[in-house]
Design a protein around this motif. Structure first.
Motif, PDB file in Angstrom:
ATOM      1  N   LYS A  42     -28.739   9.240 -13.969  1.00 19.89           N
ATOM      2  CA  LYS A  42     -28.111  10.017 -15.030  1.00 19.89           C
ATOM      3  C   LYS A  42     -26.652   9.573 -15.173  1.00 19.89           C
ATOM      4  O   LYS A  42     -25.918   9.475 -14.184  1.00 19.89           O
ATOM      5  N   VAL A  43     -26.241   9.288 -16.411  1.00  9.89           N
ATOM      6  CA  VAL A  43     -24.868   8.860 -16.671  1.00  9.89           C
ATOM      7  C   VAL A  43     -24.338   9.612 -17.890  1.00  9.89           C
ATOM      8  O   VAL A  43     -25.102  10.202 -18.655  1.00  9.89           O
ATOM      9  N   LYS A  44     -23.034   9.577 -18.073  1.00  9.31           N
ATOM     10  CA  LYS A  44     -22.404  10.147 -19.256  1.00  9.31           C
ATOM     11  C   LYS A  44     -21.678   9.031 -19.984  1.00  9.31           C
ATOM     12  O   LYS A  44     -20.850   8.326 -19.413  1.00  9.31           O
ATOM     13  N   LEU A  45     -21.999   8.857 -21.274  1.00 13.16           N
ATOM     14  CA  LEU A  45     -21.392   7.818 -22.079  1.00 13.16           C
ATOM     15  C   LEU A  45     -21.022   8.414 -23.433  1.00 13.16           C
ATOM     16  O   LEU A  45     -21.889   8.956 -24.143  1.00 13.16           O
ATOM     17  N   ASP A  73     -24.968  12.836 -22.275  1.00 13.48           N
ATOM     18  CA  ASP A  73     -25.736  12.632 -21.049  1.00 13.48           C
ATOM     19  C   ASP A  73     -26.899  11.702 -21.349  1.00 13.48           C
ATOM     20  O   ASP A  73     -27.645  11.915 -22.312  1.00 13.48           O
ATOM     21  N   THR A 103     -30.057   8.904 -19.555  1.00 17.06           N
ATOM     22  CA  THR A 103     -30.775   8.336 -18.416  1.00 17.06           C
ATOM     23  C   THR A 103     -30.919   6.850 -18.647  1.00 17.06           C
ATOM     24  O   THR A 103     -31.402   6.413 -19.702  1.00 17.06           O
ATOM     25  N   THR A 130     -24.257  -1.761 -20.230  1.00 12.76           N
ATOM     26  CA  THR A 130     -24.798  -0.826 -19.234  1.00 12.76           C
ATOM     27  C   THR A 130     -24.632  -1.376 -17.827  1.00 12.76           C
ATOM     28  O   THR A 130     -24.253  -0.644 -16.896  1.00 12.76           O
ATOM     29  N   PHE A 155     -22.327   0.560 -15.116  1.00 14.16           N
ATOM     30  CA  PHE A 155     -23.043   1.448 -14.199  1.00 14.16           C
ATOM     31  C   PHE A 155     -23.743   0.773 -13.021  1.00 14.16           C
ATOM     32  O   PHE A 155     -24.146   1.471 -12.093  1.00 14.16           O
TER      33      PHE A 155
END
Length: 306
Positions: free
Chosen positions: A218-221, A225, A227, A273, A277
């Protein structure tokens, strides 16, 4: 008369997952008659053969998922099976999965006759709980087929390979999976070719299978939020190469141009990405994406990333 069914598993370097998959297949309420194992591990895995159903073939040079599936289908045809139930080692079908697949198959065979190519369960990502979608090819790309839990089944072009119950009658009428794809995208290509020959590929909502689909985080961009899935350099290479190759070849007319644009857009998004990440091997993974996309446009297939 009960259908004659064999299972098939591609194994690679994960004995624990492979044995869990074997046990899940052996525990089915509808019994298979054999389990064809293709072990691509460097050293043979120690696999539990308590039921004496396993037929183990070891390829330490790693011939890949695609060629393994070719060999398993050839064997199933030669042994006069009716169906081949195919698996990745990290999948676990529910105990009544195969029974539920045949319940729908038997109902639909009255309508479709022998034109059912693949009938597959609803695949659920073990880590996220989300349904792993089958795909349809639209214009210039493969897109996810929205899951509909309100029906007993729905059609798509290509269910994922793992869990797919392949009709041997259908398999005899089309070219086998493309061994030169090695890994990734084999299901997209094979399912779509079955559809183009008039076969129906179905996903059954009452049959379930749990599957490990990449490594989701899970990331925040941009305040959203999201996946995303982390992959090894090898997987990044083959995903970019094979999807680029398949989408740009299946697209027709002007869609071939837009397909090329979509693949470049995907490449750039994937690179961003990775840089944001991925915790390690950023440079190698970016290179894998670049090289894979280039080889996809070129049409350079085979086992080309080691």
């Amino acid at each position: 008369m009960q259908s004659k069914v064999a299972a098939y598993i591609t194994c690679y370097q994960d004995q624990e997952s492979a044995n869990r998959c074997i046990q899940a297949i052996e525990s089915q309420s509808f019994k298979v008659r054999a389990i064809y194992i293709l072990d691509n591990s460097k050293k043979p895995l120690l696999l539990n053969n308590n039921s004496k159903l396993l037929l183990i073939h070891h390829y330490p040079n790693n011939i890949g998922i695609a060629e393994g599936l070719v060999k398993a289908l050839e064997w199933a045809i030669a042994q006069e099976y009716d169906f081949l139930w195919t698996f990745d080692q990290d999948s676990l079908p529910a105990k009544n999965c195969l029974e539920n697949l045949f319940e729908i198959y038997n109902k639909l065979s009255l309508e479709y006759g022998d034109k059912i190519g693949i009938i597959a369960p609803t695949a659920i990502d073990q880590k996220t709980g989300e349904v792993i979608q089958g795909t349809v090819f639209v214009g210039d790309q493969f897109i996810g087929c929205k899951h509909n839990n309100n029906v007993d089944f729905y059609e798509c072009d290509s269910p994922i390979t793992s869990g797919s119950l392949i009709s041997i009658t259908a398999a005899k009428t089309v070219d086998p999976p493309r061994a030169e794809l090695f890994i990734d995208g084999i299901d997209l290509d094979y399912g779509l070719r079955l559809r183009q020959q008039g076969f129906h590929n179905l996903i059954v909502t009452t049959a379930t299978m749990y599957h490990n689909f990449g490594n989701p985080i899970k990331v925040k961009l941009c305040q959203r939020d999201m996946t995303i899935h982390q992959y090894s350099s090898l997987r990044n290479y083959y995903i970019n190469r094979n999807h680029t190759y398949l989408e740009t070849r299946y697209a027709q007319g002007l869609c071939r141009v837009t397909s090329c644009g979509r693949r470049i857009k995907y490449l750039l998004r994937r690179i961003v990405t990775i840089l944001l990440f991925e915790p390690e091997e950023k440079t190698l993974k970016v290179w894998a994406c670049l090289l894979g996309t280039f080889h996809g446009f070129q049409g350079k297939l085979g086992k080309t990333w080691c």
